[in-house]
Design a protein around this motif. Structure first.
Motif, PDB file in Angstrom:
ATOM      1  N   PRO A 270      -2.778  -8.622   7.705  1.00 50.13           N
ATOM      2  CA  PRO A 270      -2.546  -7.525   7.799  1.00 50.13           C
ATOM      3  C   PRO A 270      -1.416  -7.023   6.316  1.00 50.13           C
ATOM      4  O   PRO A 270      -1.255  -5.703   6.029  1.00 50.13           O
ATOM      5  CB  PRO A 270      -0.788  -6.882   9.228  1.00 50.13           C
ATOM      6  CG  PRO A 270      -0.378  -8.214   8.970  1.00 50.13           C
ATOM      7  CD  PRO A 270      -1.700  -9.588   9.135  1.00 50.13           C
ATOM      8  N   GLY A 273      -5.996  -7.070   3.205  1.00 47.30           N
ATOM      9  CA  GLY A 273      -7.010  -6.482   4.242  1.00 47.30           C
ATOM     10  C   GLY A 273      -7.136  -6.044   5.653  1.00 47.30           C
ATOM     11  O   GLY A 273      -7.622  -4.773   6.069  1.00 47.30           O
ATOM     12  N   ALA A 300       9.714   2.670   9.327  1.00 51.42           N
ATOM     13  CA  ALA A 300       8.661   2.335   8.493  1.00 51.42           C
ATOM     14  C   ALA A 300       9.564   1.817   7.203  1.00 51.42           C
ATOM     15  O   ALA A 300      10.400   0.688   6.518  1.00 51.42           O
ATOM     16  CB  ALA A 300       7.594   3.028   7.970  1.00 51.42           C
ATOM     17  N   LEU A 309       4.522   0.924   7.125  1.00 54.87           N
ATOM     18  CA  LEU A 309       3.866   2.176   7.358  1.00 54.87           C
ATOM     19  C   LEU A 309       2.300   1.659   6.747  1.00 54.87           C
ATOM     20  O   LEU A 309       2.190   1.324   5.468  1.00 54.87           O
ATOM     21  CB  LEU A 309       4.563   3.208   6.250  1.00 54.87           C
ATOM     22  CG  LEU A 309       2.727   5.424   6.628  1.00 54.87           C
ATOM     23  CD1 LEU A 309       3.351   5.105   8.081  1.00 54.87           C
ATOM     24  CD2 LEU A 309       4.082   5.768   5.990  1.00 54.87           C
ATOM     25  N   GLY A 313       2.012   2.131   0.543  1.00 56.74           N
ATOM     26  CA  GLY A 313       2.285   1.076  -0.926  1.00 56.74           C
ATOM     27  C   GLY A 313       0.645   0.205  -1.345  1.00 56.74           C
ATOM     28  O   GLY A 313       0.192  -0.150  -0.455  1.00 56.74           O
ATOM     29  N   LYS A 318       1.500   2.362  -8.581  1.00 58.59           N
ATOM     30  CA  LYS A 318       2.813   3.109  -8.599  1.00 58.59           C
ATOM     31  C   LYS A 318       2.384   4.188  -8.558  1.00 58.59           C
ATOM     32  O   LYS A 318       3.312   5.735  -8.596  1.00 58.59           O
ATOM     33  CB  LYS A 318       3.633   2.595  -9.457  1.00 58.59           C
ATOM     34  CG  LYS A 318       4.199   0.883  -9.674  1.00 58.59           C
ATOM     35  CD  LYS A 318       4.463   0.621  -7.749  1.00 58.59           C
ATOM     36  CE  LYS A 318       4.307  -1.120  -7.247  1.00 58.59           C
ATOM     37  NZ  LYS A 318       4.714  -1.043  -6.411  1.00 58.59           N
ATOM     38  N   VAL A 370      -5.879   2.148  -0.280  1.00 61.64           N
ATOM     39  CA  VAL A 370      -8.009   1.990   0.361  1.00 61.64           C
ATOM     40  C   VAL A 370      -7.639   2.058   1.992  1.00 61.64           C
ATOM     41  O   VAL A 370      -8.327   2.740   2.051  1.00 61.64           O
ATOM     42  CB  VAL A 370      -8.508   1.636  -0.423  1.00 61.64           C
ATOM     43  CG1 VAL A 370      -7.497  -0.285  -0.053  1.00 61.64           C
ATOM     44  CG2 VAL A 370      -9.790   1.383  -0.155  1.00 61.64           C
ATOM     45  N   PHE A 392     -14.145  -4.386   5.089  1.00 67.42           N
ATOM     46  CA  PHE A 392     -13.777  -4.629   3.720  1.00 67.42           C
ATOM     47  C   PHE A 392     -14.388  -5.812   3.087  1.00 67.42           C
ATOM     48  O   PHE A 392     -14.479  -6.020   2.002  1.00 67.42           O
ATOM     49  CB  PHE A 392     -12.434  -4.776   3.911  1.00 67.42           C
ATOM     50  CG  PHE A 392     -11.489  -4.282   3.127  1.00 67.42           C
ATOM     51  CD1 PHE A 392     -12.279  -5.172   1.696  1.00 67.42           C
ATOM     52  CD2 PHE A 392     -10.250  -3.494   3.207  1.00 67.42           C
ATOM     53  CE1 PHE A 392     -10.913  -4.932   0.560  1.00 67.42           C
ATOM     54  CE2 PHE A 392      -9.438  -3.444   2.119  1.00 67.42           C
ATOM     55  CZ  PHE A 392      -9.987  -4.444   0.657  1.00 67.42           C
TER      56      PHE A 392
HETATM   57  N1  ACO Z   1       6.203   0.987   4.956  1.00 64.99           N
HETATM   58  C1  ACO Z   1       7.246   0.645   4.582  1.00 64.99           C
HETATM   59  N2  ACO Z   1       8.227   0.526   3.263  1.00 64.99           N
HETATM   60  C2  ACO Z   1       7.679  -0.041   1.951  1.00 64.99           C
HETATM   61  C3  ACO Z   1       5.849   0.107   2.150  1.00 64.99           C
HETATM   62  C4  ACO Z   1       5.317   0.540   3.517  1.00 64.99           C
HETATM   63  N3  ACO Z   1       3.981   0.214   4.084  1.00 64.99           N
HETATM   64  N4  ACO Z   1       5.239  -0.974   1.559  1.00 64.99           N
HETATM   65  C5  ACO Z   1       6.506  -1.182   0.728  1.00 64.99           C
HETATM   66  N5  ACO Z   1       7.283  -0.908   0.596  1.00 64.99           N
HETATM   67  C6  ACO Z   1       8.937  -1.284   0.453  1.00 64.99           C
HETATM   68  C7  ACO Z   1       9.295  -2.885   0.532  1.00 64.99           C
HETATM   69  O1  ACO Z   1       9.693  -3.201   1.278  1.00 64.99           O
HETATM   70  C8  ACO Z   1      10.263  -2.414  -0.970  1.00 64.99           C
HETATM   71  O2  ACO Z   1      11.367  -1.392  -0.224  1.00 64.99           O
HETATM   72  P1  ACO Z   1      12.767  -2.084  -0.717  1.00 64.99           P
HETATM   73  O3  ACO Z   1      12.895  -2.334  -2.291  1.00 64.99           O
HETATM   74  O4  ACO Z   1      14.072  -1.518  -0.346  1.00 64.99           O
HETATM   75  O5  ACO Z   1      13.669  -3.230  -0.791  1.00 64.99           O
HETATM   76  C9  ACO Z   1       9.903  -1.429  -1.695  1.00 64.99           C
HETATM   77  O6  ACO Z   1       9.151  -0.313  -1.028  1.00 64.99           O
HETATM   78  C10 ACO Z   1       9.155  -2.059  -2.424  1.00 64.99           C
HETATM   79  O7  ACO Z   1       8.031  -3.337  -2.104  1.00 64.99           O
HETATM   80  P2  ACO Z   1       6.731  -3.932  -3.324  1.00 64.99           P
HETATM   81  O8  ACO Z   1       7.256  -4.684  -4.097  1.00 64.99           O
HETATM   82  O9  ACO Z   1       6.182  -2.798  -3.653  1.00 64.99           O
HETATM   83  O10 ACO Z   1       6.265  -4.348  -2.538  1.00 64.99           O
HETATM   84  P3  ACO Z   1       5.014  -5.817  -2.300  1.00 64.99           P
HETATM   85  O11 ACO Z   1       4.274  -5.496  -3.946  1.00 64.99           O
HETATM   86  O12 ACO Z   1       6.022  -7.066  -1.768  1.00 64.99           O
HETATM   87  O13 ACO Z   1       3.976  -5.541  -1.250  1.00 64.99           O
HETATM   88  C11 ACO Z   1       1.957  -4.449   0.476  1.00 64.99           C
HETATM   89  C12 ACO Z   1       2.655  -4.324  -1.425  1.00 64.99           C
HETATM   90  C13 ACO Z   1       2.040  -5.564   0.643  1.00 64.99           C
HETATM   91  C14 ACO Z   1       0.930  -3.500  -0.227  1.00 64.99           C
HETATM   92  C15 ACO Z   1       3.223  -3.533   0.497  1.00 64.99           C
HETATM   93  O14 ACO Z   1       2.972  -2.444   0.253  1.00 64.99           O
HETATM   94  C16 ACO Z   1       3.244  -2.957   2.531  1.00 64.99           C
HETATM   95  O15 ACO Z   1       3.264  -3.826   3.364  1.00 64.99           O
HETATM   96  N6  ACO Z   1       2.010  -1.729   2.950  1.00 64.99           N
HETATM   97  C17 ACO Z   1       1.576  -1.900   4.316  1.00 64.99           C
HETATM   98  C18 ACO Z   1       0.437  -3.106   4.172  1.00 64.99           C
HETATM   99  C19 ACO Z   1      -0.690  -2.893   3.440  1.00 64.99           C
HETATM  100  O16 ACO Z   1      -1.360  -1.133   3.479  1.00 64.99           O
HETATM  101  N7  ACO Z   1      -1.587  -3.312   2.651  1.00 64.99           N
HETATM  102  C20 ACO Z   1      -2.156  -2.922   2.370  1.00 64.99           C
HETATM  103  C21 ACO Z   1      -1.855  -2.863   0.870  1.00 64.99           C
HETATM  104  S1  ACO Z   1      -3.817  -2.766  -0.683  1.00 64.99           S
HETATM  105  C22 ACO Z   1      -5.110  -3.927   0.102  1.00 64.99           C
HETATM  106  O17 ACO Z   1      -4.289  -5.265   0.081  1.00 64.99           O
HETATM  107  C23 ACO Z   1      -6.875  -3.587   0.286  1.00 64.99           C
END
Ligand code: ACO
Length: 436
Positions: A270, A273, A300, A309, A313, A318, A370, A392
């Motif tokens: 999760p 993809g 979130a 959410l 992210g 960024k 995406v 995907f």
């Molecule tokens: N919701 C809430 N908080 C978030 C989210 C989110 N979707 N994404 C990141 N954050 C927070 C992290 O908890 C972290 O908080 P902190 O600084 O207080 O500890 C901060 O934002 C920075 O996070 P990153 O280091 O940038 O995240 P990381 O690189 O470890 O993870 C990821 C990236 C897994 C994509 C993350 O953003 C996430 O879980 N998103 C939701 C799941 C998602 O949509 N995944 C698809 C990604 S795209 C793909 O793979 C096709």
């Protein structure tokens, strides 16, 4: 890396334990800088520590370029936005990613011929699908079927030459579409609809998904175009989690089927993809009167709550994910053409607006990725939510193949074998059970 390339590079000085170590520094095609620590252990007995590899390049790659700060994505140098046009073609993008340049008309025709030739599954493989429990998650079916292809297409287990590699790539790209459609039909208790060799790639997929015996599904050109676009936008994303899984498995000289199956399993997560399913579940729960959009945002942000959410992210971006930008406007186009609407799109827009104004998301540079809008288009096509990550995977397959091939073709590739910082018990002695 040739000695000449090394000689042309800069160096960095690392001072540790009173010693000074000189490390090569490289500059990539777009000006990115990398410190080469590959000989740090063999020559100096130090390792580097980067648990999620966020600052580590694991390869040199010419397939895809991302500038996460600027929100830039290019396939073989071509900006992703240039594929957002009428009649985009997933197959030419797939070929370009794998073989390095846009195909000529002759190359396209040869590859299309192979896709048609390989579109049927071996009947043994089709029968095996029936032994998987009826409600198995579609990603399990997909990864198992790809693994099992190794039993039916043994000719591809030999080290590939260029021609046999092209045939195997075509086998996978063609069959994965048949497997995906059959998975949906099987899970829905519907009879399999066999591929029609007269149809184009996306058209044929929609036919296998939605035709029923004696009633041919009419594929709207807008839907076919939207599917092509979605597959193209997912086609590669450099060293993401699933592509890295493919490379790790492939580095052990595991065959392409085994490596791709590993990629499918990684994609299922999760945080990768699988997020497209989570996004849809989140939007549906808001629509059905569960949480309100603002409550989702608050959940979130709450670090004691595992909820995220989904669709927001990214490790590298960024800034706004350029694929999400394209998909957001593609949603409008699809609904306008279909003369329908989806209340989930309104909810998604509202969530996005709330997040983009919230200091938590602003400070952390969290933007839609995406997965945020892709599901809304897939839903408009009639594709059920549990098939989203499979969609995907169909799209990402050329990228995985391209990454595997690039690594395979590189004579300096070694098995990927990271090190660790050991935190366990110091040396101690085994005690027989009656002395414990
Ligand atoms: N919701 C809430 N908080 C978030 C989210 C989110 N979707 N994404 C990141 N954050 C927070 C992290 O908890 C972290 O908080 P902190 O600084 O207080 O500890 C901060 O934002 C920075 O996070 P990153 O280091 O940038 O995240 P990381 O690189 O470890 O993870 C990821 C990236 C897994 C994509 C993350 O953003 C996430 O879980 N998103 C939701 C799941 C998602 O949509 N995944 C698809 C990604 S795209 C793909 O793979 C096709």
């Amino acid at each position: 890396m040739s000695q000449r390339e090394k000689a042309l590079s800069d160096t960095a000085q690392l001072t540790v334990d009173g010693k000074s170590i000189e490390l090569p520094v490289y500059t990539d095609t777009e000006g990115g800088r990398a410190i080469d620590v590959s000989e740090l252990y063999s020559k100096h007995r130090y390792i580097t520590y980067d648990p999620s590899l966020g600052s580590t390049g694991i390869c040199r790659s010419a397939v895809t370029y991302i500038d996460g700060d600027k929100g830039v994505l290019r396939y073989r140098g071509i900006p992703i936005e240039q594929f957002d046009r009428p009649k985009p073609n997933f197959i030419e993008v797939a070929w370009m990613l794998i073989f390095g340049h846009l195909p000529t008309a002759a190359e396209m025709s040869e590859f299309r011929g192979m896709l048609t030739q390989y579109e049927l599954l071996h009947e043994g493989l089709t029968h095996q699908m029936h032994y998987i429990p009826p409600k198995a998650p579609p990603m399990v079916v997909l990864s198992s079927m790809i693994s099992m292809m190794a039993c039916y297409y043994e000719e591809f287990l030999m080290p590939p030459d260029e021609q046999s590699f092209m045939m195997q790539a075509a086998e996978l790209i063609s069959k994965v579409r048949t497997i995906a459609a059959f998975t949906y039909r099987r899970n829905s208790g519907l009879p399999f609809i066999y591929p029609d060799p007269s149809l184009r790639y996306c058209e044929n997929f929609l036919h296998m998904m939605f035709s029923i015996p004696y009633r041919q599904y009419e594929v709207l050109p807008e839907i076919e175009d939207a599917l092509n676009l979605i597959l193209i936008l997912h086609a590669d994303h450099e060293q993401n989690c699933s592509a890295s899984a493919v490379r790790v498995v492939g580095s052990a000289k595991a065959n392409l089927f085994a490596s791709i199956s590993a990629g499918v399993n990684a994609l299922w997560g999760p945080l990768h993809g699988g997020a497209n399913v989570k996004v849809m579940q989140m939007l549906e729960s808001i629509y059905n009167g569960g949480k309100k959009p603002q409550e989702c945002i608050e959940a979130a942000k709450d670090k004691s709550n595992p909820f995220r959410l989904y669709g927001f992210g990214h490790r590298v971006y960024k800034n706004y994910d350029p694929r999400a930008k394209i998909l957001k406007s593609a949603c409008d186009r699809v609904f306008a053409k279909l003369k329908t609407s989806d209340p989930l799109l309104e909810i998604a827009r509202e969530l996005e607006g709330l997040a983009l104004e919230d200091p938590y998301f602003i400070e952390r540079k969290l933007y839609p990725n995406v997965d945020f809008y892709s599901g809304i288009i897939l839903r408009a096509m009639g594709i059920p939510t549990d098939m989203f990550t499979v969609m995907f995977a169909i799209g990402r397959l050329p990228g995985w193949i391209a990454q595997w091939k690039e690594q395979y073709d590189n004579p300096s590739t070694r098995i990927i074998r990271p090190r660790q910082i050991y935190t366990g018990a110091p040396l101690n002695d085994y005690k027989p059970v009656d002395e414990r």
